[in-house]
Design an enzyme around this catalytic site. Structure first.
Site: not given
Length: 502
Positions: A472-473
């Protein structure tokens, strides 16, 4: 007539809002006891047998196998056996309970007008009824302590305590109000359904009414209940079985109907089957769709020389010891990596006002993907950072078997903080996996195969695998993700540096 108690489908854990009804273990008209399994349901995470918190006669089943039931909706209705017990039923309203000598309790009033009455029975009936009711109360108090959200039984010893009343107490149950005995068509039907040699194998008013409304001759039915008791299912079977016409009146249709398949309007092809999306598959679909729509994911990958790890494992096996599986070794490296890069062991929570928080954890629950007959599930090893490679191996094997048996608990299937996915067992090298929401990362391991590899400036054949990290950026950037991935890769290439505890 007493009012039936309705058992609502309880919250089976983890806040699940629905469950699919797989099968009933009881039928209408059956006598059940506290803690008796009444149905099997499948939640989004596991198959569960639901015990009854009530004892008595089953009067209604609220649902059919294959239906999806909402938590808090009626599951089953149960009428108490005896008066004075939580609003219990008249003796004439409930099917009789079998006595210790397999003779069912009669639902007819005691007295000289009854064929099997004995002297003094009328005077002893109230005491007998109270004794039987007391026995019933004792059984309801003797639950195993099973906890269902909104329900519960007080025992807690694992086995329901059964207390038998004296035989006389179970042989006669007196109605609250004494009514004159009138020989009616219904009473004659009642007598015709007695089983020879049994005192009280009769049917309940509910079943008699159903038979009367559908024109079913009770005298010709063979009961499937205890002591030949005619149950609701017996009447339903008689209703659904068409009467056989005499041979001379039957006609053979000139044209046999031909089964046709519906054509799909988009493709023009015949539709061969429609499979409802439910149970585990429904939960997986919803979770994956949510993950794709909410998480801005990114993927990094690296090829890894796993030769040293393979040689280490073979060496352990050669010494006669039990060597952990490759997945357990990699799990050990992953937990060490998550300690160094804790950003990947978090969760993002969104408040009602739209604000977000990154929630960090004091510990690691390592999930791993397991393929079962019911679909893909992700059990998790709780407190994985505290376990050695051998301990991880034992727990992974245990959870895999529990998941395949459909007996994993909601806590075992819904508490992961990071997921490890070994898709190499399917013969593939890599995959851009979907993150298991609400986690923020998943590490995939491809198959280990022979590949040309440069070692000390020379070309050699090595055991190579591919690691793929999807993250998850929002919680970290490529530097953190790349650092974690490189850490795990280095541990695989130099396993002894981290495996002093194996």
């Amino acid at each position: 007539m007493s009012q039936a108690r309705v058992f609502l489908l309880p919250d089976l854990g983890e806040g699940l809002t629905e469950a699919e009804l797989v099968a009933w273990h009881v039928s209408v008209g059956d006598t059940i006891v506290v803690d008796q399994p009444i149905a099997e349901v499948e939640t989004a995470k596991s198959a569960v047998e639901v015990p009854s918190p009530y004892a008595g006669i089953v009067t209604e089943l609220h649902g059919k196998p294959g239906e999806t039931l909402d938590v808090g909706k009626p599951l089953i209705s149960v009428t108490p056996l005896f008066t004075g017990v939580a609003g219990g039923a008249d003796a004439d309203d409930a099917a009789p309970a079998p006595s210790p000598d397999d003779h069912a309790a009669s639902s007819m009033s005691s007295g000289s007008g009854r064929p099997d009455a004995t002297p003094g029975a009328a005077s002893s009936a109230p005491a007998a009824s109270e004794a039987a009711a007391e026995t019933y109360r004792e059984e309801e108090k003797a639950g195993s302590g099973n906890v269902l959200i909104g329900y519960g039984t007080p025992g807690g010893h694992g086995v329901a305590r059964r207390t038998r009343a004296p035989k006389a107490a179970l042989s006669v149950v007196e109605p609250v109000e004494t009514k004159p005995v009138n020989t009616t068509e219904d009473d004659l039907s009642l007598l015709r359904t007695r089983v020879p040699g049994k005192l009280g194998a009769v049917i309940s008013p509910l079943v008699r009414r159903m038979a009367r409304e559908h024109g079913v001759d009770l005298g010709g039915l063979q009961g499937s209940g205890d002591s030949g008791l005619i149950m609701r299912r017996d009447v339903e079977a008689a209703i659904s079985t068409p009467a056989v016409e005499p041979a001379e009146t039957r006609r053979t249709p000139a044209v046999e109907p031909v089964e046709t398949k519906t054509a799909d309007p988009r493709t023009g092809l015949a539709v061969s089957a429609r499979t409802p999306v439910r149970g585990v598959r429904k939960a997986v679909a919803a979770n994956m769709a949510r993950s794709r729509s909410e998480i801005p994911e990114a993927t990094v990958w690296v090829d890894v020389d796993a030769t040293a790890l393979m040689e280490l494992r073979e060496g352990l096996k050669a010494k006669g010891g039990e060597a952990p599986g490759l997945l357990a070794f990699i799990a050990r490296f992953v937990t060490a990596g998550l300690k160094k890069y804790p950003e990947l062991n978090t969760r993002i929570e969104t408040a009602e006002d739209g604000s977000q928080e990154i929630v960090s954890f004091d510990g690691i629950n390592l999930g791993f993907a397991a393929q079962t007959e019911r679909g893909l599930v992700v059990p998790s090893v709780r407190g994985a950072e505290k376990l050695s490679a051998r301990e991880l191996d034992a727990e992974i094997r245990r959870l895999t078997q529990v998941a395949r048996d459909g007996k994993a608990t909601p806590a075992e299937l819904g508490s992961g903080t990071f997921t490890l996915n070994n898709y190499g067992v399917f013969g593939v090298d890599g995959s851009a996996a979907i993150i298991n929401h609400p986690e923020v990362g998943i590490l995939g391991v491809g198959r280990i195969i022979d590949k040309p590899w440069v070692v000390n400036g020379e070309l050699a054949v090595r055991k190579v695998t591919e690691l793929t990290l999807t993250f998850d950026h929002r919680v970290c950037d490529g530097g953190t993700a790349g650092g974690f991935l490189r850490f795990v890769a280095d541990a695989i290439e130099n396993p002894t540096s981290l495996l002093a505890d194996i």
